[in-house]
Design a protein around this motif. Structure first.
Motif, PDB file in Angstrom:
ATOM      1  N   TYR A  38       0.871  -1.274   0.030  1.00 26.09           N
ATOM      2  CA  TYR A  38      -0.164   0.193   0.251  1.00 26.09           C
ATOM      3  C   TYR A  38       0.894   1.629  -0.178  1.00 26.09           C
ATOM      4  CZ  TYR A  38      -3.211  -3.505   1.369  1.00 26.09           C
ATOM      5  OH  TYR A  38      -4.587  -4.229   2.228  1.00 26.09           O
ATOM      6  N   ARG A  39       0.521   2.516  -0.285  1.00 34.56           N
ATOM      7  CA  ARG A  39       0.393   3.167  -0.092  1.00 34.56           C
ATOM      8  C   ARG A  39      -0.043   4.432   1.443  1.00 34.56           C
ATOM      9  NH1 ARG A  39       5.755   5.754  -0.705  1.00 34.56           N
ATOM     10  NH2 ARG A  39       5.272   7.906  -1.347  1.00 34.56           N
ATOM     11  N   SER A  40       1.024   5.024   1.829  1.00 34.98           N
ATOM     12  CA  SER A  40      -0.091   5.674   3.189  1.00 34.98           C
ATOM     13  C   SER A  40       0.185   7.151   2.966  1.00 34.98           C
ATOM     14  CB  SER A  40       0.641   5.052   4.165  1.00 34.98           C
ATOM     15  OG  SER A  40       0.395   5.583   5.634  1.00 34.98           O
ATOM     16  N   LEU A  41      -0.129   8.314   3.540  1.00 34.12           N
ATOM     17  CA  LEU A  41      -0.246   9.274   4.402  1.00 34.12           C
ATOM     18  C   LEU A  41      -0.022   9.518   5.551  1.00 34.12           C
ATOM     19  CD1 LEU A  41      -3.478   9.959   1.900  1.00 34.12           C
ATOM     20  CD2 LEU A  41      -1.012  10.474   0.922  1.00 34.12           C
ATOM     21  N   ALA A  42       0.611  10.857   5.600  1.00 35.60           N
ATOM     22  CA  ALA A  42       0.921  11.796   7.014  1.00 35.60           C
ATOM     23  C   ALA A  42      -0.016  12.605   6.519  1.00 35.60           C
ATOM     24  CB  ALA A  42       1.899  11.571   6.721  1.00 35.60           C
ATOM     25  N   PHE A  43      -1.255  13.236   7.508  1.00 35.46           N
ATOM     26  CA  PHE A  43      -1.707  14.259   7.263  1.00 35.46           C
ATOM     27  C   PHE A  43      -1.107  15.619   8.593  1.00 35.46           C
ATOM     28  CE2 PHE A  43      -4.519  11.254   5.966  1.00 35.46           C
ATOM     29  CZ  PHE A  43      -4.767  11.807   4.670  1.00 35.46           C
ATOM     30  N   GLU A  44      -0.933  16.681   8.028  1.00 36.28           N
ATOM     31  CA  GLU A  44      -0.789  17.355   9.304  1.00 36.28           C
ATOM     32  C   GLU A  44      -1.792  19.067   9.449  1.00 36.28           C
ATOM     33  OE1 GLU A  44       4.175  18.537   9.363  1.00 36.28           O
ATOM     34  OE2 GLU A  44       3.137  20.388   8.741  1.00 36.28           O
ATOM     35  N   THR A  71      -9.152  30.058   9.958  1.00 35.92           N
ATOM     36  CA  THR A  71      -8.814  28.527   9.055  1.00 35.92           C
ATOM     37  C   THR A  71      -8.494  27.391   9.049  1.00 35.92           C
ATOM     38  OG1 THR A  71      -9.050  28.001   6.723  1.00 35.92           O
ATOM     39  CG2 THR A  71      -7.508  29.714   7.681  1.00 35.92           C
ATOM     40  N   ILE A  72      -8.538  26.536   8.884  1.00 32.59           N
ATOM     41  CA  ILE A  72      -8.290  25.002   8.977  1.00 32.59           C
ATOM     42  C   ILE A  72      -7.389  24.342   7.540  1.00 32.59           C
ATOM     43  CG2 ILE A  72      -7.635  23.115  10.339  1.00 32.59           C
ATOM     44  CD1 ILE A  72      -9.860  23.756  11.879  1.00 32.59           C
ATOM     45  N   ILE A  73      -6.367  24.504   7.772  1.00 34.43           N
ATOM     46  CA  ILE A  73      -5.421  23.571   6.066  1.00 34.43           C
ATOM     47  C   ILE A  73      -5.140  22.135   6.958  1.00 34.43           C
ATOM     48  CG2 ILE A  73      -4.981  25.687   4.764  1.00 34.43           C
ATOM     49  CD1 ILE A  73      -1.749  24.966   5.923  1.00 34.43           C
ATOM     50  N   THR A  74      -4.849  22.003   5.818  1.00 29.53           N
ATOM     51  CA  THR A  74      -4.625  19.995   6.124  1.00 29.53           C
ATOM     52  C   THR A  74      -2.842  19.822   4.746  1.00 29.53           C
ATOM     53  OG1 THR A  74      -5.655  19.767   7.202  1.00 29.53           O
ATOM     54  CG2 THR A  74      -4.118  17.932   6.418  1.00 29.53           C
ATOM     55  N   LYS A  75      -2.216  19.092   5.467  1.00 26.65           N
ATOM     56  CA  LYS A  75      -0.380  19.507   4.588  1.00 26.65           C
ATOM     57  C   LYS A  75      -1.094  17.947   4.098  1.00 26.65           C
ATOM     58  CE  LYS A  75       2.151  23.463   4.831  1.00 26.65           C
ATOM     59  NZ  LYS A  75       3.173  23.703   5.738  1.00 26.65           N
ATOM     60  N   GLU A  76      -0.769  17.323   3.131  1.00 24.85           N
ATOM     61  CA  GLU A  76      -0.849  15.800   2.635  1.00 24.85           C
ATOM     62  C   GLU A  76       0.730  15.239   2.473  1.00 24.85           C
ATOM     63  OE1 GLU A  76      -4.135  15.142   1.414  1.00 24.85           O
ATOM     64  OE2 GLU A  76      -3.400  13.056  -0.384  1.00 24.85           O
ATOM     65  N   TYR A  77       1.011  14.375   2.799  1.00 22.10           N
ATOM     66  CA  TYR A  77       2.470  14.089   3.131  1.00 22.10           C
ATOM     67  C   TYR A  77       2.135  12.012   2.226  1.00 22.10           C
ATOM     68  CZ  TYR A  77       4.417  17.835   5.543  1.00 22.10           C
ATOM     69  OH  TYR A  77       4.317  19.166   5.638  1.00 22.10           O
ATOM     70  N   PRO A  78       3.016  12.170   0.709  1.00 21.59           N
ATOM     71  CA  PRO A  78       2.568  10.449   0.539  1.00 21.59           C
ATOM     72  C   PRO A  78       4.184   9.655   1.098  1.00 21.59           C
ATOM     73  CG  PRO A  78       3.259  11.935  -1.112  1.00 21.59           C
ATOM     74  CD  PRO A  78       3.727  12.933  -0.025  1.00 21.59           C
ATOM     75  N   GLN A  79       3.698   8.545   2.391  1.00 21.45           N
ATOM     76  CA  GLN A  79       4.797   8.286   2.650  1.00 21.45           C
ATOM     77  C   GLN A  79       5.053   6.694   2.632  1.00 21.45           C
ATOM     78  OE1 GLN A  79       4.314   8.700   6.937  1.00 21.45           O
ATOM     79  NE2 GLN A  79       5.545  10.329   6.106  1.00 21.45           N
ATOM     80  N   LYS A  80       5.826   5.857   2.261  1.00 21.11           N
ATOM     81  CA  LYS A  80       5.994   4.648   2.845  1.00 21.11           C
ATOM     82  C   LYS A  80       5.575   4.272   3.583  1.00 21.11           C
ATOM     83  CE  LYS A  80      10.179   0.746   1.726  1.00 21.11           C
ATOM     84  NZ  LYS A  80       9.098  -0.003   1.239  1.00 21.11           N
TER      85      LYS A  80
END
Ligand code: FDA
Length: 371
Positions: free
Chosen positions: A248-254, A295-304
């Motif tokens: 699979y590919r994972s994601l981290a959210f900030e 406001t609220i933002i989310t950055k999406e980081y692709p992860q192993k």
């Protein structure tokens, strides 16, 4: 009356549970997280609906699915018009006349068409051997290098030459000034978020929900208690990885909060350059035309992906498909457990596809019982 155990309170499990409960069956829903709704979970924070597991925009051309989901929420008129930031320039997506104007200064559709044809011609003569060749043959070098290459490599963690061509079978290209990302007939965001949809689906006297309960911790016991089990977790994990692990590919959210009212002026902006580690920033209030002061933002980081982490995207290459088919075959030998949803079927599904499959499965079981 049949007793069902549904493992997973995401969209698939919840639609299925709702259908069976309304059919008079008893359903227990197990969820290992501390909340319902799986990856479509939204949470109200400072008066803003935050998409905790990434941007979720509902779109479909399936009227049955659209009518079904509208029973549980009102949808607003949100239209997805994402933008892409690449090498200090901002482009419209999907690739359309606005993109071509920024890219080449052309405003005539035929000129844009000619430009793409000229750049892609030499790659069209043979079958593409990888994603790079596929993209070049569809849209030519400029669009590939400026808007596709680095984003895709961040997303999948490998060079485009090492990715299979089928990942991008088609790339939507429009010769009109139309920034609407989806071609579907229906599109929107549920007013008040997605979690309330799942709450309403599961609010039935025939449904019992058990949060923070991992089915696999007591697998044999659960199997002995229920006539039918609908499993929406990872199919390889269910079978204790007996044929090997699926990838699979994972994601981290900030998530970040700001005291001012507007961070980027759009719900979704993609970041193409490889020097920027995230692939997108979403600004949640714009999904609902919010007029909050903050406001609220989310950055999406692709992860192993490593075992134990959240699996977001199946890596559907030949090797994984080969392994998956062995699990699928094994599952067909036992009619007590049925697999559904994106992890149970090891497939990328959009929400409308998940709903359609869950409704079809429920129909099949109801008709089968009537017979
Ligand atoms: P989902 O993963 O939501 O639910 C499975 C549930 O099972 C989880 O809650 C999990 O905790 C639980 N579970 C697993 N194993 C268990 C166990 N052993 N015991 C107990 N519980 C267990 N679609 C779309 O239409 N528009 C969009 O814009 C997007 N955007 C998007 C962004 C991102 C980042 C992703 C990853 C996906 C999308 N999607 C999307 C797709 C959408 O998220 C997807 O179609 C549905 O959430 C899938 O619902 P499921 O029920 O199949 O899985």
């Amino acid at each position: 009356m049949t007793s069902y155990l549904v493992v997973g309170s995401g969209l698939f499990g919840s639609v299925f549970a709702e259908q069976m409960a309304n059919n008079g069956d008893k359903v227990t829903v197990l969820e290992k997280r501390d909340h319902i709704a799986g990856n479509i979970y939204t949470k109200e924070v400072s008066n803003i609906q935050v998409h905790k597991y990434g941007a979720h925009i509902f779109h479909t051309s399936n009227k049955k699915v659209w009518d079904y989901i509208n029973q549980f929420a009102d949808f607003n008129r949100f239209t997805n018009t994402p933008m892409a930031f690449s090498k200090s320039e901002l482009y419209n997506l999907p690739f359309n006349m606005n993109t071509f104007y920024t890219l080449w200064g052309v405003k005539d559709p035929w000129k844009a068409k000619e430009k793409i044809a000229e750049q892609s011609k030499r790659y069209r003569s043979r079958e593409p051997r990888n994603l790079e060749e596929q993209a070049l043959s569809l849209v030519g070098r400029d669009i590939y290098e400026i808007l596709i290459k680095e984003y895709t490599e961040k997303q999948w963690g490998r060079p485009c030459e090492k990715l299979p061509a089928f990942i991008i079978r088609r790339l939507p290209v429009r010769f009109t000034f139309d920034n609407n990302y989806f071609d579907d007939l229906y599109q929107g965001i549920p007013v008040g978020g997605y979690t309330q949809i799942i709450e309403r689906m599961l609010d039935h006297p025939n449904i019992e929900i058990k949060l923070m309960t991992d089915f696999l911790a007591n697998k044999a016991e659960w199997l002995s208690k229920y006539e039918k089990v609908i499993y929406t977790g990872m199919i390889d994990e269910f079978y204790d990885y007996c044929f090997g692990e699926l990838e699979y590919r994972s994601l981290a959210f900030e998530h970040e909060h700001f005291a001012h009212s507007n961070y980027q002026g759009n719900a979704v902006i993609n970041y193409i350059d490889k020097t920027i580690p995230y692939t997108r920033i979403i600004e949640h209030k714009h999904f609902e035309f919010g007029d909050q002061k903050n406001t609220i933002i989310t950055k999406e980081y692709p992860q192993k992906w490593y075992k134990g982490e959240e699996p977001f995207y199946p890596i559907n290459n030949e090797e994984n498909q080969h392994i998956y088919h062995k699990y699928e075959k094994l599952s067909q030998e036992n009619s007590q457990v049925l697999f559904g949803g994106r992890l149970g079927r090891y497939r990328y599904y959009d929400m409308h596809q998940v709903i359609d499959e869950a409704l079809n499965l429920a129909d099949k079981l109801i008709v089968h019982k009537v017979k």
